[in-house]
Design a protein around this motif. Structure first.
Motif, short mmCIF file in Angstrom:
data_model
loop_
_atom_site.label_atom_id
_atom_site.label_comp_id
_atom_site.label_asym_id
_atom_site.label_seq_id
_atom_site.Cartn_x
_atom_site.Cartn_y
_atom_site.Cartn_z
N GLU A 29 0.83 -1.20 0.00
CA GLU A 29 0.00 0.00 0.00
C GLU A 29 0.86 1.25 0.00
O GLU A 29 0.56 2.23 -0.66
N ARG A 30 1.97 1.24 0.72
CA ARG A 30 2.89 2.37 0.75
C ARG A 30 3.46 2.62 -0.65
O ARG A 30 3.53 3.77 -1.11
N LEU A 31 3.86 1.56 -1.34
CA LEU A 31 4.39 1.70 -2.70
C LEU A 31 3.32 2.24 -3.65
O LEU A 31 3.59 3.13 -4.46
N PHE A 32 2.10 1.72 -3.54
CA PHE A 32 1.02 2.19 -4.40
C PHE A 32 0.71 3.66 -4.13
O PHE A 32 0.44 4.43 -5.05
N MET A 33 0.75 4.06 -2.85
CA MET A 33 0.50 5.46 -2.49
C MET A 33 1.56 6.37 -3.11
O MET A 33 1.24 7.43 -3.65
N LEU A 34 2.82 5.96 -3.04
CA LEU A 34 3.90 6.75 -3.63
C LEU A 34 3.74 6.86 -5.14
O LEU A 34 3.98 7.93 -5.72
N GLU A 35 3.31 5.77 -5.79
CA GLU A 35 3.08 5.80 -7.23
C GLU A 35 1.94 6.74 -7.58
O GLU A 35 2.03 7.50 -8.56
N ARG A 36 0.85 6.69 -6.80
CA ARG A 36 -0.28 7.59 -7.06
C ARG A 36 0.14 9.05 -6.89
O ARG A 36 -0.24 9.92 -7.69
N ALA A 37 0.93 9.34 -5.86
CA ALA A 37 1.38 10.71 -5.61
C ALA A 37 2.30 11.18 -6.74
O ALA A 37 2.19 12.33 -7.19
N ALA A 38 3.20 10.32 -7.20
CA ALA A 38 4.10 10.69 -8.29
C ALA A 38 3.31 10.96 -9.57
O ALA A 38 3.59 11.92 -10.30
N HIS A 39 2.30 10.13 -9.82
CA HIS A 39 1.47 10.34 -11.00
C HIS A 39 0.72 11.67 -10.90
O HIS A 39 0.64 12.43 -11.87
N ALA A 40 0.18 11.97 -9.73
CA ALA A 40 -0.54 13.23 -9.53
C ALA A 40 0.38 14.43 -9.74
O ALA A 40 -0.02 15.43 -10.35
N ARG A 41 1.64 14.33 -9.29
CA ARG A 41 2.60 15.42 -9.50
C ARG A 41 2.90 15.59 -10.99
O ARG A 41 3.01 16.71 -11.50
N GLU A 42 3.05 14.46 -11.72
CA GLU A 42 3.32 14.54 -13.15
C GLU A 42 2.16 15.18 -13.90
O GLU A 42 2.36 16.02 -14.77
N VAL A 43 0.94 14.78 -13.56
CA VAL A 43 -0.24 15.34 -14.21
C VAL A 43 -0.33 16.83 -13.92
O VAL A 43 -0.61 17.64 -14.82
#
Length: 102
Positions: A29-43
């Motif tokens: 879940e921590r890894l998925f959260m970091l991926e979601r946050a990185a994607h949101a920053r890119e968008v």
């Protein structure tokens, strides 16, 4: 009785497996959260929007605060005048100096 006991005081192999599974799920879940946050920053970057919390000080307010500090006013009253903490004021001043360095 629970088929997978979750008792950290229990030293049985099933208890160790249960704790290991919980740790694995938490890590995933921590890894998925970091991926979601990185994607949101890119968008946000693609859209030209700054990600994160809105800034407390505008560029004009920051310039006025910098001028007040340069005029040797104490940081606490300057920060209070703009409704921010002293540490926030220092962080903003530091960040803006980093942006203007070559």
């Amino acid at each position: 009785m629970d088929p997978i006991p979750i008792d950290t005081g229990d030293a049985s192999p099933m208890a160790e497996i249960a704790v290991a599974l919980l740790a694995l799920f938490a890590h995933m879940e921590r890894l998925f959260m970091l991926e979601r946050a990185a994607h949101a920053r890119e968008v946000a970057a693609v859209r030209g929007v700054r990600a994160g919390r809105p800034r407390k000080l505008t560029a004009d307010q920051l310039a006025a605060a910098r001028a007040a500090i340069a005029a040797e006013q104490k940081p606490d009253p300057v920060a209070a005048a703009f409704g921010v903490s002293r540490s926030t004021l220092y962080r903003y001043l530091s960040d803006s100096e980093k942006e203007h360095q070559p």
